[in-house]
Design a protein around this motif. Structure first.
Motif, PDB file in Angstrom:
ATOM      1  N   SER A 117      35.033  53.209  26.732  1.00  0.00           N
ATOM      2  CA  SER A 117      36.098  52.765  25.839  1.00  0.00           C
ATOM      3  C   SER A 117      35.601  52.483  24.428  1.00  0.00           C
ATOM      4  O   SER A 117      34.511  51.952  24.241  1.00  0.00           O
ATOM      5  CB  SER A 117      36.729  51.490  26.416  1.00  0.00           C
ATOM      6  OG  SER A 117      37.698  50.967  25.538  1.00  0.00           O
ATOM      7  N   ASN A 118      36.426  52.802  23.460  1.00  0.00           N
ATOM      8  CA  ASN A 118      36.162  52.429  22.068  1.00  0.00           C
ATOM      9  C   ASN A 118      36.673  51.021  21.774  1.00  0.00           C
ATOM     10  O   ASN A 118      36.497  50.522  20.670  1.00  0.00           O
ATOM     11  CB  ASN A 118      36.865  53.400  21.101  1.00  0.00           C
ATOM     12  CG  ASN A 118      36.114  54.693  20.922  1.00  0.00           C
ATOM     13  OD1 ASN A 118      35.015  54.870  21.429  1.00  0.00           O
ATOM     14  ND2 ASN A 118      36.720  55.621  20.205  1.00  0.00           N
TER      15      ASN A 118
ATOM     16  N   ASP B 275      38.400  61.373  22.870  1.00  0.00           N
ATOM     17  CA  ASP B 275      37.914  61.625  24.225  1.00  0.00           C
ATOM     18  C   ASP B 275      37.437  63.063  24.424  1.00  0.00           C
ATOM     19  O   ASP B 275      36.324  63.305  24.882  1.00  0.00           O
ATOM     20  CB  ASP B 275      39.007  61.298  25.252  1.00  0.00           C
ATOM     21  CG  ASP B 275      39.573  59.915  25.066  1.00  0.00           C
ATOM     22  OD1 ASP B 275      38.775  58.965  24.914  1.00  0.00           O
ATOM     23  OD2 ASP B 275      40.811  59.758  25.068  1.00  0.00           O
TER      24      ASP B 275
ATOM     25  N   ASP C 160      38.543  57.243  29.710  1.00  0.00           N
ATOM     26  CA  ASP C 160      39.104  56.332  28.739  1.00  0.00           C
ATOM     27  C   ASP C 160      40.028  55.385  29.508  1.00  0.00           C
ATOM     28  O   ASP C 160      40.421  55.684  30.639  1.00  0.00           O
ATOM     29  CB  ASP C 160      39.888  57.156  27.696  1.00  0.00           C
ATOM     30  CG  ASP C 160      40.500  56.303  26.625  1.00  0.00           C
ATOM     31  OD1 ASP C 160      39.793  55.453  26.054  1.00  0.00           O
ATOM     32  OD2 ASP C 160      41.701  56.483  26.343  1.00  0.00           O
TER      33      ASP C 160
ATOM     34  N   LYS D  90      33.472  56.937  20.358  1.00  0.00           N
ATOM     35  CA  LYS D  90      34.016  58.286  20.449  1.00  0.00           C
ATOM     36  C   LYS D  90      34.735  58.629  19.143  1.00  0.00           C
ATOM     37  O   LYS D  90      35.434  57.763  18.619  1.00  0.00           O
ATOM     38  CB  LYS D  90      35.001  58.389  21.633  1.00  0.00           C
ATOM     39  CG  LYS D  90      34.385  58.128  22.973  1.00  0.00           C
ATOM     40  CD  LYS D  90      35.412  58.111  24.104  1.00  0.00           C
ATOM     41  CE  LYS D  90      36.270  56.878  24.016  1.00  0.00           C
ATOM     42  NZ  LYS D  90      37.235  56.735  25.083  1.00  0.00           N
TER      43      LYS D  90
ATOM     44  N   THR E 132      45.284  56.417  29.129  1.00  0.00           N
ATOM     45  CA  THR E 132      44.764  57.387  30.094  1.00  0.00           C
ATOM     46  C   THR E 132      45.000  56.886  31.510  1.00  0.00           C
ATOM     47  O   THR E 132      45.575  57.578  32.339  1.00  0.00           O
ATOM     48  CB  THR E 132      43.258  57.639  29.865  1.00  0.00           C
ATOM     49  OG1 THR E 132      43.083  58.171  28.552  1.00  0.00           O
ATOM     50  CG2 THR E 132      42.698  58.617  30.887  1.00  0.00           C
TER      51      THR E 132
ATOM     52  N   GLY F  38      40.526  61.737  29.368  1.00  0.00           N
ATOM     53  CA  GLY F  38      41.113  60.971  28.279  1.00  0.00           C
ATOM     54  C   GLY F  38      42.430  61.548  27.818  1.00  0.00           C
ATOM     55  O   GLY F  38      42.830  62.633  28.243  1.00  0.00           O
TER      56      GLY F  38
END
Length: 171
Positions: A68-69, A123, A33, A93, A37, A117
Protein backbone atom coordinates in the motif's frame (compact mmCIF):
# COMPACT_ATOMS: atom_id res chain seq x y z
CA UNK A 1 11.91 -2.99 -16.80
CA UNK A 2 8.66 -2.20 -18.61
CA UNK A 3 6.81 1.10 -18.46
CA UNK A 4 3.59 -0.25 -19.95
CA UNK A 5 0.23 0.79 -18.54
CA UNK A 6 -1.50 -2.21 -20.12
CA UNK A 7 -2.22 -4.83 -17.46
CA UNK A 8 -1.60 -8.51 -18.18
CA UNK A 9 -5.13 -9.44 -17.12
CA UNK A 10 -8.23 -7.52 -16.05
CA UNK A 11 -11.10 -8.73 -13.85
CA UNK A 12 -14.36 -7.40 -12.44
CA UNK A 13 -13.18 -7.95 -8.85
CA UNK A 14 -10.60 -9.73 -6.73
CA UNK A 15 -12.76 -12.84 -6.33
CA UNK A 16 -12.31 -13.57 -10.04
CA UNK A 17 -8.57 -13.98 -9.41
CA UNK A 18 -8.97 -17.51 -8.14
CA UNK A 19 -6.31 -19.69 -6.55
CA UNK A 20 -6.66 -22.07 -9.52
CA UNK A 21 -6.00 -19.26 -12.00
CA UNK A 22 -3.00 -18.08 -10.00
CA UNK A 23 -1.60 -21.61 -9.84
CA UNK A 24 -2.10 -21.98 -13.62
CA UNK A 25 -0.14 -18.74 -14.07
CA UNK A 26 2.69 -20.04 -11.85
CA UNK A 27 1.96 -17.51 -9.10
CA UNK A 28 2.87 -18.48 -5.54
CA UNK A 29 2.76 -14.93 -4.11
CA UNK A 30 -0.07 -12.48 -4.69
CA UNK A 31 0.63 -8.89 -3.74
CA UNK A 32 -2.39 -6.62 -3.58
CA UNK A 33 -3.30 -3.00 -3.20
CA UNK A 34 -5.96 -2.36 -0.54
CA UNK A 35 -8.02 0.74 -1.32
CA UNK A 36 -10.52 0.23 -4.14
CA UNK A 37 -8.97 -3.19 -4.89
CA UNK A 38 -10.05 -5.29 -1.91
CA UNK A 39 -12.37 -2.79 -0.22
CA UNK A 40 -13.64 0.75 -0.55
CA UNK A 41 -11.27 3.30 0.95
CA UNK A 42 -13.60 4.10 3.86
CA UNK A 43 -13.95 0.42 4.83
CA UNK A 44 -12.33 -0.13 8.22
CA UNK A 45 -12.72 -3.92 8.49
CA UNK A 46 -12.53 -6.78 5.99
CA UNK A 47 -15.79 -8.55 5.24
CA UNK A 48 -16.42 -12.30 5.37
CA UNK A 49 -15.99 -12.70 1.59
CA UNK A 50 -12.48 -11.23 1.72
CA UNK A 51 -11.54 -13.34 4.74
CA UNK A 52 -12.73 -16.44 2.90
CA UNK A 53 -10.77 -15.43 -0.20
CA UNK A 54 -7.54 -15.08 1.81
CA UNK A 55 -8.22 -18.47 3.44
CA UNK A 56 -8.67 -20.05 -0.01
CA UNK A 57 -5.34 -18.60 -1.14
CA UNK A 58 -3.65 -20.01 1.97
CA UNK A 59 -5.25 -23.41 1.42
CA UNK A 60 -3.85 -23.38 -2.13
CA UNK A 61 -0.36 -22.54 -0.86
CA UNK A 62 -0.39 -19.03 -2.30
CA UNK A 63 1.20 -16.33 -0.19
CA UNK A 64 -0.53 -12.97 0.14
CA UNK A 65 0.64 -9.52 1.18
CA UNK A 66 -0.87 -6.06 0.90
CA UNK A 67 1.37 -3.45 -0.72
CA UNK A 68 0.00 0.00 0.00
CA UNK A 69 0.97 3.60 -0.65
CA UNK A 70 -1.21 4.55 2.31
CA UNK A 71 0.61 7.18 4.37
CA UNK A 72 -1.34 6.48 7.56
CA UNK A 73 -0.54 2.98 8.69
CA UNK A 74 -3.27 2.71 11.33
CA UNK A 75 -6.14 1.62 9.08
CA UNK A 76 -3.95 -0.67 6.96
CA UNK A 77 -2.39 -2.20 10.09
CA UNK A 78 -5.80 -2.94 11.61
CA UNK A 79 -7.24 -4.23 8.34
CA UNK A 80 -4.29 -6.58 7.74
CA UNK A 81 -4.30 -7.78 11.36
CA UNK A 82 -7.95 -8.82 10.99
CA UNK A 83 -7.05 -10.66 7.77
CA UNK A 84 -3.94 -12.19 9.33
CA UNK A 85 -1.73 -10.97 6.47
CA UNK A 86 1.44 -8.88 6.34
CA UNK A 87 1.69 -5.59 4.51
CA UNK A 88 4.33 -3.43 2.95
CA UNK A 89 3.44 0.17 3.74
CA UNK A 90 4.57 3.39 2.08
CA UNK A 91 5.33 1.34 -1.01
CA UNK A 92 5.93 4.35 -3.25
CA UNK A 93 4.11 2.85 -6.23
CA UNK A 94 4.71 3.29 -9.19
CA UNK A 95 8.27 2.80 -7.98
CA UNK A 96 8.96 -0.94 -7.80
CA UNK A 97 10.86 -0.63 -4.49
CA UNK A 98 7.85 -1.53 -2.30
CA UNK A 99 7.05 -4.45 -4.58
CA UNK A 100 10.63 -5.73 -4.38
CA UNK A 101 10.64 -5.28 -0.59
CA UNK A 102 7.44 -7.36 -0.32
CA UNK A 103 8.84 -10.09 -2.57
CA UNK A 104 12.00 -10.22 -0.46
CA UNK A 105 10.01 -10.36 2.80
CA UNK A 106 7.96 -13.25 1.41
CA UNK A 107 11.14 -14.99 0.26
CA UNK A 108 9.74 -15.37 -3.23
CA UNK A 109 10.91 -14.41 -6.72
CA UNK A 110 9.44 -11.99 -9.28
CA UNK A 111 8.86 -14.93 -11.66
CA UNK A 112 6.28 -16.36 -9.24
CA UNK A 113 4.68 -13.10 -8.11
CA UNK A 114 1.66 -11.11 -9.29
CA UNK A 115 0.39 -7.68 -8.25
CA UNK A 116 -3.34 -7.03 -7.98
CA UNK A 117 -4.59 -3.45 -8.09
CA UNK A 118 -7.14 -1.04 -9.44
CA UNK A 119 -4.94 1.79 -10.70
CA UNK A 120 -2.81 1.54 -13.81
CA UNK A 121 -0.62 4.52 -12.92
CA UNK A 122 0.42 3.04 -9.58
CA UNK A 123 -0.32 -0.67 -9.16
CA UNK A 124 0.05 -1.83 -12.76
CA UNK A 125 3.07 0.35 -13.48
CA UNK A 126 4.83 -0.78 -10.29
CA UNK A 127 4.20 -4.41 -11.27
CA UNK A 128 5.46 -3.88 -14.81
CA UNK A 129 8.56 -2.05 -13.56
CA UNK A 130 9.25 -4.92 -11.14
CA UNK A 131 8.86 -7.49 -13.91
CA UNK A 132 5.89 -9.25 -12.31
CA UNK A 133 2.41 -10.11 -13.56
CA UNK A 134 0.07 -7.09 -13.44
CA UNK A 135 -3.52 -8.02 -12.60
CA UNK A 136 -6.11 -5.25 -12.57
CA UNK A 137 -9.61 -5.09 -11.12
CA UNK A 138 -12.37 -2.58 -11.51
CA UNK A 139 -12.39 -0.34 -8.43
CA UNK A 140 -14.59 -1.37 -5.52
CA UNK A 141 -17.26 1.29 -5.21
CA UNK A 142 -16.46 2.77 -8.63
CA UNK A 143 -15.35 6.30 -9.33
CA UNK A 144 -16.75 8.70 -6.74
CA UNK A 145 -14.80 11.96 -6.88
CA UNK A 146 -14.22 14.09 -9.95
CA UNK A 147 -10.52 13.11 -9.99
CA UNK A 148 -11.41 9.40 -9.85
CA UNK A 149 -13.77 9.85 -12.80
CA UNK A 150 -11.01 11.54 -14.81
CA UNK A 151 -8.56 8.81 -13.84
CA UNK A 152 -10.99 6.09 -14.93
CA UNK A 153 -11.50 7.81 -18.26
CA UNK A 154 -7.73 7.98 -18.79
CA UNK A 155 -7.35 4.29 -17.94
CA UNK A 156 -10.08 3.11 -20.32
CA UNK A 157 -7.96 2.80 -23.51
CA UNK A 158 -5.29 0.72 -21.73
CA UNK A 159 -7.92 -1.55 -20.20
CA UNK A 160 -9.49 -1.96 -23.65
CA UNK A 161 -6.14 -3.14 -25.07
CA UNK A 162 -5.87 -5.69 -22.26
CA UNK A 163 -9.41 -6.98 -22.87
CA UNK A 164 -8.70 -7.39 -26.61
CA UNK A 165 -5.52 -9.34 -25.85
CA UNK A 166 -7.39 -11.56 -23.40
CA UNK A 167 -10.10 -12.30 -25.99
CA UNK A 168 -7.44 -13.21 -28.59
CA UNK A 169 -5.79 -15.63 -26.14
CA UNK A 170 -9.12 -17.38 -25.55
CA UNK A 171 -9.92 -17.64 -29.27
Amino acid sequence: MSFSLVPDRIFDDYAAVTPTLLRDLGVTLLLSDLDFTLAAKATRHPDRALKDYIAALRDAGIGFMIVSNNRSGERVTEFCAELGVPYQGRAGKPSPRGVFAAIDRAECTPAHTAMLGDKLLTDCLAAKRAGILALTVEPVGGAVTAWQKVLHALQAPFKAVCRRRMRKKRA
